[in-house]
Structures are given as structure tokens and as C-alpha cells.
Design a protein around this motif. Structure first.
Motif, PDB file in Angstrom:
ATOM      1  N   LEU A 148       0.787  -1.284  -0.154  1.00 40.40           N
ATOM      2  CA  LEU A 148      -0.062  -0.180  -0.119  1.00 40.40           C
ATOM      3  C   LEU A 148       0.910   1.279  -0.188  1.00 40.40           C
ATOM      4  O   LEU A 148       0.656   2.197  -0.822  1.00 40.40           O
ATOM      5  N   ALA A 149       1.755   1.256   0.838  1.00 41.48           N
ATOM      6  CA  ALA A 149       2.572   2.845   1.238  1.00 41.48           C
ATOM      7  C   ALA A 149       3.344   2.754  -0.281  1.00 41.48           C
ATOM      8  O   ALA A 149       3.534   3.801  -0.667  1.00 41.48           O
ATOM      9  N   ALA A 150       3.949   1.964  -0.754  1.00 45.31           N
ATOM     10  CA  ALA A 150       4.632   1.832  -2.108  1.00 45.31           C
ATOM     11  C   ALA A 150       3.802   2.654  -3.205  1.00 45.31           C
ATOM     12  O   ALA A 150       4.254   3.277  -3.944  1.00 45.31           O
ATOM     13  N   VAL A 151       2.560   1.925  -3.238  1.00 45.24           N
ATOM     14  CA  VAL A 151       1.484   2.665  -4.301  1.00 45.24           C
ATOM     15  C   VAL A 151       1.262   4.073  -4.154  1.00 45.24           C
ATOM     16  O   VAL A 151       1.368   4.795  -4.986  1.00 45.24           O
TER      17      VAL A 151
ATOM     18  N   LYS B 283      -5.294  18.427  -3.298  1.00 41.24           N
ATOM     19  CA  LYS B 283      -4.763  18.340  -4.932  1.00 41.24           C
ATOM     20  C   LYS B 283      -5.291  17.055  -5.535  1.00 41.24           C
ATOM     21  O   LYS B 283      -5.021  16.520  -6.312  1.00 41.24           O
ATOM     22  N   CYS B 284      -6.169  16.172  -4.601  1.00 38.73           N
ATOM     23  CA  CYS B 284      -6.710  14.815  -4.998  1.00 38.73           C
ATOM     24  C   CYS B 284      -8.170  15.064  -4.934  1.00 38.73           C
ATOM     25  O   CYS B 284      -8.814  15.429  -4.006  1.00 38.73           O
ATOM     26  N   GLU B 285      -8.870  14.911  -6.096  1.00 35.36           N
ATOM     27  CA  GLU B 285     -10.324  15.066  -6.230  1.00 35.36           C
ATOM     28  C   GLU B 285     -10.865  13.487  -6.487  1.00 35.36           C
ATOM     29  O   GLU B 285     -10.436  12.817  -7.115  1.00 35.36           O
ATOM     30  N   TRP B 286     -12.069  13.440  -5.616  1.00 39.09           N
ATOM     31  CA  TRP B 286     -12.873  12.070  -6.118  1.00 39.09           C
ATOM     32  C   TRP B 286     -13.234  12.249  -7.365  1.00 39.09           C
ATOM     33  O   TRP B 286     -14.074  13.183  -7.677  1.00 39.09           O
ATOM     34  N   GLY B 287     -12.906  11.115  -8.330  1.00 39.86           N
ATOM     35  CA  GLY B 287     -13.532  11.215  -9.736  1.00 39.86           C
ATOM     36  C   GLY B 287     -14.812  10.699  -9.644  1.00 39.86           C
ATOM     37  O   GLY B 287     -15.810  11.146 -10.395  1.00 39.86           O
ATOM     38  N   ASN B 288     -15.178   9.703  -8.748  1.00 40.10           N
ATOM     39  CA  ASN B 288     -16.597   9.318  -8.740  1.00 40.10           C
ATOM     40  C   ASN B 288     -16.964   8.829  -7.344  1.00 40.10           C
ATOM     41  O   ASN B 288     -16.031   8.631  -6.567  1.00 40.10           O
TER      42      ASN B 288
ATOM     43  N   SER C 156       1.997  10.061  -5.102  1.00 40.93           N
ATOM     44  CA  SER C 156       2.050  11.374  -4.497  1.00 40.93           C
ATOM     45  C   SER C 156       3.413  11.737  -5.428  1.00 40.93           C
ATOM     46  O   SER C 156       3.387  13.302  -5.907  1.00 40.93           O
ATOM     47  N   GLU C 157       4.457  11.050  -5.774  1.00 37.57           N
ATOM     48  CA  GLU C 157       5.705  11.567  -6.451  1.00 37.57           C
ATOM     49  C   GLU C 157       5.199  11.582  -7.888  1.00 37.57           C
ATOM     50  O   GLU C 157       5.737  12.618  -8.352  1.00 37.57           O
ATOM     51  N   THR C 158       4.385  11.035  -8.505  1.00 41.06           N
ATOM     52  CA  THR C 158       4.106  11.189 -10.130  1.00 41.06           C
ATOM     53  C   THR C 158       3.057  11.870 -10.216  1.00 41.06           C
ATOM     54  O   THR C 158       2.898  12.554 -11.382  1.00 41.06           O
TER      55      THR C 158
END
Ligand code: 3SL
Length: 246
Positions: free
Chosen positions: A126-129, A174-179, A134-136
Motif C-alpha cells: 500500500l505505501a509503495a503505491v 490536490k486529490c479529487e474524487w472522480g466518482n 504522490s511522487e508522479t
């Protein structure tokens, strides 16, 4: 980043692909892929179709090749491995390319394999994902659950929710729910995060695996952040460890 969750490959919008697709098949294909790569497998190449797997693997040096197949939860006769992550030990898989076909997970990879970035997620990594996202910071991310033969799978939603919750926590506005599926998945995860094994055992596919006596597999699939590897697609259908994520 806009974050969309689709519970099955069939529910993804036709004729579209995101910048980044995250495939989830917690019980058990993506858990197995993470485990295999962490154990030193060179790559995992996924196939929806067993005949294609056989012909492609026949082109690979036999000493560097393992064939893995599962249908209905059980290993397929004549293959080297089934889909229990516990069988993917370093002794067995180190330096090997694993040619893998499973009932649902490998079909989910096939649906998104033309996306610019394709990664495999499990509770284990999970953390790697989340760090990778976050980085990309891809503009559009799809989390695609594998489901079961076109139907909903609760455990895939729990993992989608873990990713959604953690990335929203990390990126805030900076993160929006798309659905709404992403928000619902995040709510499910927050409700069950301390009892994932219990949740997975209640789920239909958990019940199927329990009938096959795979208790230890379910406990293993419910572990969070035990592995640092990030499987990323390097060519269509081929997953290898992303650099910096060993
Ligand atoms: O459906 C799949 O792709 C598999 O992960 C199912 S099983 O857990 O191997 O039964």
C-alpha cells in the motif's frame, strides 16, 4: 489528481484510458505478483488466455520460466504453480519469469494494458503505491478491481479504499474524487482497516477460498505494508519491480 474507482474491468468506460491504472486483485493475483517480485522473480507476465500463455512461455528459456495458472480458486493441472502467494518463495521464483493466468486478475490487467502507467496494488504494498502516486501525481488515476467473473468483489473495494484514503490524506485538495465509488471505497476501508482479515473471510471469494482450505492465504493477503516493491508494467502485460521500489 482525479481518482476513479471501478469495481470490475467491465465497468470501466469504453474507449478511454487514464494516465495511470492501478489493478487490484487482493484475493489473490496482485498479492501474488507483489510477493513474486519481492522474492526476486525477474518479471510476471500476465495472460487472460491459457493457450497464449503456453505459446509465449515456450519462447522463453525453460530454466528461467515458471508457468502459473488458477481457475475457480484452484491450481490448473500441468502448470508449475497455482495462485497461492505463499508458494512464491525466493527458492522457487528467484530470477524466473512467471507466466501467469488467473480467473479475473489477469483479465483486469488486459483491460488497461494500453495505459501509459499500469501498476499492481495489494494491501502488502500500500505505501509503495501511495508514494508512487504522490511522487508522479498523474492527472487521472483509475483503480480497477478485478471482481469475480464480472461481478463485484468486496475485498478489491477495501484495497481501492485504502489507496484512495491514503492518497487523499497525503495530497489533500490536490486529490479529487472522480466518482462516488472512490469515496465509498475509502469509507469501507476506514470502517474495516483493523479487521481486514475478518472482512475478507466474510466476502464471497474469501468464502470460496476457505472452502479450499486457504485460511493462511487470506491472512497473508490482509497484511498491510509488509512489502516495499511496486510492480509496474514495462511492456504490455509484463510487470517488473519499479526502480527505487525494491
Ligand atoms: O480471480 C483471480 O484472478 C484470482 O486471483 C482468484 S484466486 O484467488 O486465485 O482464487
Amino acid at each position: 489528481m482525479k481518482l476513479y474507482t471501478y469495481h470490475t474491468p467491465e465497468l470501466t468506460p469504453d474507449g478511454q484510458l487514464p494516465e495511470c491504472a492501478i489493478v487490484v486483485d487482493i484475493l489473490r493475483a496482485t498479492t501474488t505478483i507483489v510477493t513474486a517480485l519481492a522474492a526476486g522473480a525477474e518479471a510476471v507476465e500476465v495472460f487472460a488466455d491459457l493457450d497464449k500463455l503456453k505459446s509465449r512461455s515456450a519462447e522463453h528459456p525453460p530454466e528461467l520460466c515458471l508457468r502459473a495458472a488458477e481457475r475457480g480458486g484452484a491450481p490448473v493441472a500441468g502448470f508449475d504453480l497455482g495462485n497461492s502467494p505463499l508458494d512464491y518463495t525466493a527458492e522457487r521464483v528467484s530470477q524466473k519469469r512467471i507466466f501467469m493466468s488467473t480467473t479475473n486478475g489477469t483479465r483486469a490487467f488486459q483491460r488497461v494494458q494500453a495505459a501509459p502507467q499500469v501498476i499492481a496494488a495489494a494491501m502488502l504494498n500500500l505505501a509503495a503505491v501511495v508514494n508512487y502516486l504522490s511522487e508522479t501525481n498523474p492527472a487521472e488515476v483509475w483503480i480497477v478491481g478485478s471482481g469475480w467473473e464480472g461481478t463485484y468483489s468486496l475485498e478489491d473495494t477495501a484495497c481501492a479504499g485504502a489507496i484512495a484514503h491514503e492518497i487523499k490524506t497525503a495530497l489533500g485538495d490536490k486529490c479529487e474524487w472522480g466518482n462516488d465509488e472512490s469515496l465509498a471505497a475509502a469509507c469501507l476501508y476506514q470502517q474495516w482497516r483493523d479487521r481486514l482479515e475478518e472482512l475478507f473471510k466474510e466476502a464471497t471469494h474469501g468464502q470460496r477460498l476457505l472452502k479450499l482450505d486457504r485460511h493462511a492465504d487470506i491472512a497473508y493477503c490482509a497484511s498491510i505494508d509488509t512489502h516495499k516493491v511496486l510492480p509496474i508494467q514495462t511492456s504490455p502485460g509484463v510487470l517488473a519491480v519499479a526502480p527505487q521500489h525494491h
